[in-house]
Design a protein around this motif. Structure first.
Motif, PDB file in Angstrom:
ATOM      1  N   SER A 130       0.839  -1.192   0.000  1.00  0.00           N
ATOM      2  CA  SER A 130       0.000   0.000   0.000  1.00  0.00           C
ATOM      3  C   SER A 130       0.879   1.250   0.000  1.00  0.00           C
ATOM      4  O   SER A 130       1.997   1.240   0.529  1.00  0.00           O
ATOM      5  N   PRO A 131       0.395   2.327  -0.591  1.00  0.00           N
ATOM      6  CA  PRO A 131       1.193   3.548  -0.675  1.00  0.00           C
ATOM      7  C   PRO A 131       1.636   4.086   0.680  1.00  0.00           C
ATOM      8  O   PRO A 131       2.785   4.508   0.828  1.00  0.00           O
ATOM      9  N   ILE A 132       0.749   4.066   1.663  1.00  0.00           N
ATOM     10  CA  ILE A 132       1.128   4.576   2.977  1.00  0.00           C
ATOM     11  C   ILE A 132       2.284   3.762   3.548  1.00  0.00           C
ATOM     12  O   ILE A 132       3.229   4.296   4.122  1.00  0.00           O
ATOM     13  N   ASP A 133       2.238   2.440   3.355  1.00  0.00           N
ATOM     14  CA  ASP A 133       3.294   1.576   3.887  1.00  0.00           C
ATOM     15  C   ASP A 133       4.622   1.818   3.197  1.00  0.00           C
ATOM     16  O   ASP A 133       5.656   1.986   3.843  1.00  0.00           O
ATOM     17  N   TYR A 134       4.634   1.815   1.854  1.00  0.00           N
ATOM     18  CA  TYR A 134       5.939   1.903   1.217  1.00  0.00           C
ATOM     19  C   TYR A 134       6.516   3.313   1.234  1.00  0.00           C
ATOM     20  O   TYR A 134       7.705   3.495   1.002  1.00  0.00           O
ATOM     21  N   LEU A 135       5.713   4.325   1.557  1.00  0.00           N
ATOM     22  CA  LEU A 135       6.279   5.648   1.826  1.00  0.00           C
ATOM     23  C   LEU A 135       6.877   5.712   3.224  1.00  0.00           C
ATOM     24  O   LEU A 135       7.880   6.388   3.462  1.00  0.00           O
ATOM     25  N   LYS A 136       6.260   4.976   4.141  1.00  0.00           N
ATOM     26  CA  LYS A 136       6.724   4.964   5.527  1.00  0.00           C
ATOM     27  C   LYS A 136       7.981   4.123   5.697  1.00  0.00           C
ATOM     28  O   LYS A 136       8.856   4.430   6.510  1.00  0.00           O
ATOM     29  N   ILE A 137       8.069   3.013   4.948  1.00  0.00           N
ATOM     30  CA  ILE A 137       9.212   2.104   5.074  1.00  0.00           C
ATOM     31  C   ILE A 137       9.821   1.828   3.691  1.00  0.00           C
ATOM     32  O   ILE A 137       9.802   0.709   3.209  1.00  0.00           O
ATOM     33  N   PRO A 138      10.377   2.874   3.077  1.00  0.00           N
ATOM     34  CA  PRO A 138      10.875   2.712   1.705  1.00  0.00           C
ATOM     35  C   PRO A 138      12.067   1.769   1.592  1.00  0.00           C
ATOM     36  O   PRO A 138      12.165   1.017   0.618  1.00  0.00           O
ATOM     37  N   ILE A 139      12.973   1.803   2.566  1.00  0.00           N
ATOM     38  CA  ILE A 139      14.163   0.949   2.490  1.00  0.00           C
ATOM     39  C   ILE A 139      13.766  -0.518   2.616  1.00  0.00           C
ATOM     40  O   ILE A 139      14.228  -1.371   1.859  1.00  0.00           O
ATOM     41  N   GLN A 140      12.885  -0.816   3.578  1.00  0.00           N
ATOM     42  CA  GLN A 140      12.424  -2.201   3.735  1.00  0.00           C
ATOM     43  C   GLN A 140      11.704  -2.685   2.474  1.00  0.00           C
ATOM     44  O   GLN A 140      11.811  -3.861   2.098  1.00  0.00           O
ATOM     45  N   THR A 141      10.977  -1.784   1.805  1.00  0.00           N
ATOM     46  CA  THR A 141      10.274  -2.155   0.577  1.00  0.00           C
ATOM     47  C   THR A 141      11.269  -2.555  -0.505  1.00  0.00           C
ATOM     48  O   THR A 141      11.094  -3.575  -1.189  1.00  0.00           O
ATOM     49  N   LEU A 142      12.328  -1.771  -0.653  1.00  0.00           N
ATOM     50  CA  LEU A 142      13.360  -2.096  -1.640  1.00  0.00           C
ATOM     51  C   LEU A 142      14.100  -3.382  -1.266  1.00  0.00           C
ATOM     52  O   LEU A 142      14.422  -4.195  -2.137  1.00  0.00           O
ATOM     53  N   LYS A 143      14.336  -3.575   0.017  1.00  0.00           N
ATOM     54  CA  LYS A 143      15.086  -4.764   0.450  1.00  0.00           C
ATOM     55  C   LYS A 143      14.287  -6.053   0.244  1.00  0.00           C
ATOM     56  O   LYS A 143      14.849  -7.074  -0.154  1.00  0.00           O
ATOM     57  N   VAL A 144      12.996  -6.018   0.520  1.00  0.00           N
ATOM     58  CA  VAL A 144      12.223  -7.253   0.368  1.00  0.00           C
ATOM     59  C   VAL A 144      12.073  -7.623  -1.104  1.00  0.00           C
ATOM     60  O   VAL A 144      12.012  -8.801  -1.455  1.00  0.00           O
ATOM     61  N   GLY A 145      12.072  -6.611  -1.981  1.00  0.00           N
ATOM     62  CA  GLY A 145      12.001  -6.887  -3.404  1.00  0.00           C
ATOM     63  C   GLY A 145      13.321  -7.373  -3.986  1.00  0.00           C
ATOM     64  O   GLY A 145      13.331  -8.089  -4.991  1.00  0.00           O
ATOM     65  N   SER A 146      14.426  -7.009  -3.345  1.00  0.00           N
ATOM     66  CA  SER A 146      15.740  -7.387  -3.867  1.00  0.00           C
ATOM     67  C   SER A 146      16.352  -8.511  -3.033  1.00  0.00           C
ATOM     68  O   SER A 146      16.434  -9.663  -3.484  1.00  0.00           O
ATOM     69  N   LEU A 147      16.750  -8.205  -1.810  1.00  0.00           N
ATOM     70  CA  LEU A 147      17.385  -9.218  -0.957  1.00  0.00           C
ATOM     71  C   LEU A 147      16.426 -10.371  -0.657  1.00  0.00           C
ATOM     72  O   LEU A 147      16.818 -11.545  -0.689  1.00  0.00           O
ATOM     73  N   GLY A 148      15.172 -10.023  -0.351  1.00  0.00           N
ATOM     74  CA  GLY A 148      14.205 -11.073  -0.037  1.00  0.00           C
ATOM     75  C   GLY A 148      13.970 -11.999  -1.211  1.00  0.00           C
ATOM     76  O   GLY A 148      13.932 -13.226  -1.064  1.00  0.00           O
ATOM     77  N   THR A 149      13.820 -11.415  -2.401  1.00  0.00           N
ATOM     78  CA  THR A 149      13.607 -12.237  -3.594  1.00  0.00           C
ATOM     79  C   THR A 149      14.827 -13.096  -3.879  1.00  0.00           C
ATOM     80  O   THR A 149      14.707 -14.283  -4.223  1.00  0.00           O
ATOM     81  N   HIS A 150      16.028 -12.526  -3.719  1.00  0.00           N
ATOM     82  CA  HIS A 150      17.263 -13.292  -3.924  1.00  0.00           C
ATOM     83  C   HIS A 150      17.329 -14.485  -2.970  1.00  0.00           C
ATOM     84  O   HIS A 150      17.651 -15.612  -3.373  1.00  0.00           O
ATOM     85  N   ASN A 151      16.994 -14.253  -1.705  1.00  0.00           N
ATOM     86  CA  ASN A 151      17.018 -15.345  -0.721  1.00  0.00           C
ATOM     87  C   ASN A 151      16.043 -16.457  -1.094  1.00  0.00           C
ATOM     88  O   ASN A 151      16.358 -17.655  -0.968  1.00  0.00           O
ATOM     89  N   LEU A 152      14.860 -16.082  -1.549  1.00  0.00           N
ATOM     90  CA  LEU A 152      13.837 -17.094  -1.857  1.00  0.00           C
ATOM     91  C   LEU A 152      14.131 -17.825  -3.159  1.00  0.00           C
ATOM     92  O   LEU A 152      13.848 -19.015  -3.275  1.00  0.00           O
ATOM     93  N   LEU A 153      14.703 -17.129  -4.122  1.00  0.00           N
ATOM     94  CA  LEU A 153      15.142 -17.815  -5.338  1.00  0.00           C
ATOM     95  C   LEU A 153      16.250 -18.818  -5.013  1.00  0.00           C
ATOM     96  O   LEU A 153      16.281 -19.930  -5.554  1.00  0.00           O
ATOM     97  N   GLY A 154      17.149 -18.429  -4.094  1.00  0.00           N
ATOM     98  CA  GLY A 154      18.191 -19.361  -3.664  1.00  0.00           C
ATOM     99  C   GLY A 154      17.614 -20.572  -2.956  1.00  0.00           C
ATOM    100  O   GLY A 154      18.070 -21.701  -3.165  1.00  0.00           O
ATOM    101  N   LEU A 155      16.591 -20.340  -2.130  1.00  0.00           N
ATOM    102  CA  LEU A 155      15.927 -21.452  -1.446  1.00  0.00           C
ATOM    103  C   LEU A 155      15.245 -22.372  -2.458  1.00  0.00           C
ATOM    104  O   LEU A 155      15.323 -23.603  -2.338  1.00  0.00           O
ATOM    105  N   ALA A 156      14.571 -21.782  -3.446  1.00  0.00           N
ATOM    106  CA  ALA A 156      13.909 -22.584  -4.475  1.00  0.00           C
ATOM    107  C   ALA A 156      14.926 -23.434  -5.235  1.00  0.00           C
ATOM    108  O   ALA A 156      14.671 -24.609  -5.535  1.00  0.00           O
ATOM    109  N   LYS A 157      16.078 -22.856  -5.529  1.00  0.00           N
ATOM    110  CA  LYS A 157      17.135 -23.595  -6.224  1.00  0.00           C
ATOM    111  C   LYS A 157      17.643 -24.748  -5.365  1.00  0.00           C
ATOM    112  O   LYS A 157      17.824 -25.878  -5.830  1.00  0.00           O
ATOM    113  N   GLN A 158      17.844 -24.480  -4.078  1.00  0.00           N
ATOM    114  CA  GLN A 158      18.337 -25.512  -3.154  1.00  0.00           C
ATOM    115  C   GLN A 158      17.336 -26.659  -3.036  1.00  0.00           C
ATOM    116  O   GLN A 158      17.719 -27.835  -3.005  1.00  0.00           O
ATOM    117  N   LYS A 159      16.035 -26.317  -2.981  1.00  0.00           N
ATOM    118  CA  LYS A 159      14.987 -27.329  -2.759  1.00  0.00           C
ATOM    119  C   LYS A 159      14.440 -27.910  -4.060  1.00  0.00           C
ATOM    120  O   LYS A 159      13.589 -28.801  -4.010  1.00  0.00           O
TER     121      LYS A 159
END
Length: 329
Positions: A80-109
Motif C-alpha cells: 500500500s502507498p502509505i506503507d511503502y512511503l513509511k518504510i521505503p528501504i524495507q520495501t526495496l530490500k524485500v524486493g531485492s534481498l528477499g527475492t534473492h534469498n527465496l530464489l536461492g531457497l527454491a534452487k536448493q529445494k
C-alpha cells in the motif's frame, strides 16, 4: 505425502487468502511473515490445523525451511502507498534481498517459485489497456519508485534465475485487488472510501476523478494465481479485472453502497499517480483459461460487510485527517 508450499507475506491481505486456498487444496502450508504490515488475525483461524505452520521471519534475512519443499509463493512486500512511503528501504530490500534469498531457497529445494509482481511496473502507462509486452513508464526516483523499481528488479532477477539456473519460475502481475481482510488505513482507494463513508466523512478524490482503475475481487485473483503456479508458462501474466471505472464514478458507487449522503471533495493529484489502469487479460484467458467471475457489485457488498464488522476501535485507527500527503492507488 502432501505437497509443501511456502507462502511469504502470509499474514497480509492476499497472502492470507492464498493460505486458505492451498489448505483447501490439501497442501501443507508453511506461512512466513515478519508482521511489519501483515496481521496475525488474518491467519489465526488456521493455527489449529495440522497442515499449517507459521514462522515469524523477515525474508531479507537468510531463509531456512527444513525438509522438502515443492512450491514457493513470494508475496512478502508492503503493497500500500502509505506503507511503502513509511518504510521505503524495507520495501526495496524485500524486493531485492528477499527475492534473492527465496530464489536461492527454491534452487536448493528444487522447488517451483511464483513471484508476486504488480501492475505498478507499468507506471503511468502510455499504452492502454496494459499488455505484458509493454515496458512501462516509470519514474525511478519518484516517491513511487521504491515500490515500482523493487518489483521491476524482482522480475529481472527471477527471469535471470530461470535462464541461468533453469529454475522453475512464474511471475504474476497483480492489478488492483479488493475484498475482506484489506486494512482500512492502507491508503488504497476502496478501504479509503469505505472508511470515510463509515466515519461519516466526505469522500476524497485526488485530481479531477477522471483517472481510472479496474478492481478484481480477491477470490478471482487467488484463482488466477493458483492456475498460473500450476501452469507451464514462465513469463509475466496479468491477473486482474478489465472492467474499468473512473474514480469519480466509483466514489458515487460507494455512496450508494453505504447508504450515506457524503459529498465528494477533490484534492491535488499525487506525484506520478497513474491516469489509467486496466489489464489486458488475453494471455491469462489463453494459457490459464481464466477470467474474473465476481461482479463488482457482489464483491463490493462482501467487502463492505467485512468492513462494517470491524470494531469501532479499528475504524477510529483508520482515520487520516488529510490523505493528500499519501499516494493513492
Amino acid at each position: 505425502m502432501k505437497k509443501k508450499i511456502l507462502i511469504t507475506g502470509a499474514a497480509g491481505f492476499l497472502g492470507s487468502h492464498l493460505c486458505d486456498r492451498f489448505i483447501k487444496e490439501g497442501y501443507h502450508v508453511i506461512a512466513m511473515d515478519n508482521l511489519i504490515t501483515g496481521n496475525i488475525k488474518n491467519i489465526e483461524h488456521l493455527f489449529p490445523l495440522e497442515n499449517f505452520e507459521f514462522h515469524n521471519h523477515d525474508v531479507t534475512k537468510f531463509v531456512h525451511v527444513a525438509g522438502d519443499l515443492d512450491y514457493i509463493l513470494h508475496f512478502a512486500s508492503p503493497a500500500s502507498p502509505i506503507d511503502y512511503l513509511k518504510i521505503p528501504i524495507q520495501t526495496l530490500k524485500v524486493g531485492s534481498l528477499g527475492t534473492h534469498n527465496l530464489l536461492g531457497l527454491a534452487k536448493q529445494k528444487d522447488a517451483r517459485i511464483l513471484i508476486a509482481s504488480t501492475s505498478e511496473v507499468y507506471g503511468d502507462p502510455l499504452v492502454h489497456p496494459q499488455t505484458e509486452d509493454y515496458y512501462g513508464n516509470v519514474n525511478t526516483i519518484g516517491p513511487r519508485g521504491v515500490y515500482d523499481e523493487a518489483k521491476r528488479f524482482q522480475e529481472s532477477i527471477t527471469m535471470a534465475y530461470n535462464r541461468f539456473h533453469g529454475l522453475e519460475t512464474r511471475i504474476v502481475r497483480i492489478f488492483n485487488t479488493y475484498g475482506p481482510r484489506m486494512r482500512l488505513n492502507d491508503g488504497r482507494v476502496i478501504p479509503a472510501f469505505i472508511g470515510q463513508a463509515l466515519r461519516g466523512e466526505d469522500l476524497t478524490v485526488f485530481g479531477d476523478g477522471s483517472q481510472t482503475r479496474s478492481f478484481c475481487f480477491v477470490d478471482d485473483q487467488v484463482e488466477g494465481i493458483y492456475r498460473l503456479l500450476l501452469s507451464d508458462y514462465v513469463e509475466p501474466v496479468n491477473i486482474g479485472n478489465p472492467h474499468e471505472i473512473t474514480i469519480s464514478d466509483f466514489a458515487q458507487e460507494i455512496i450508494k453502497l453505504t447508504g450515506t449522503d457524503q459529498k465528494v471533495i477533490y484534492k491535488d493529484l499525487p506525484v506520478n499517480d497513474p491516469q489509467q489502469r486496466q489489464p489486458d487479460i488475453s494471455l491469462a484467458k489463453e494459457i490459464l483459461d481464466w477470467e474474473p467471475k465476481v461482479d463488482r457489485a457482489d464483491g463490493m457488498q462482501k467487502t463492505y460487510e467485512y468492513f462494517k464488522s470491524l470494531s469501532k476501535e479499528d475504524l477510529e485507527k483508520s482515520e487520516h485527517k488529510d490523505f493528500s500527503d499519501h499516494i493513492r492507488r
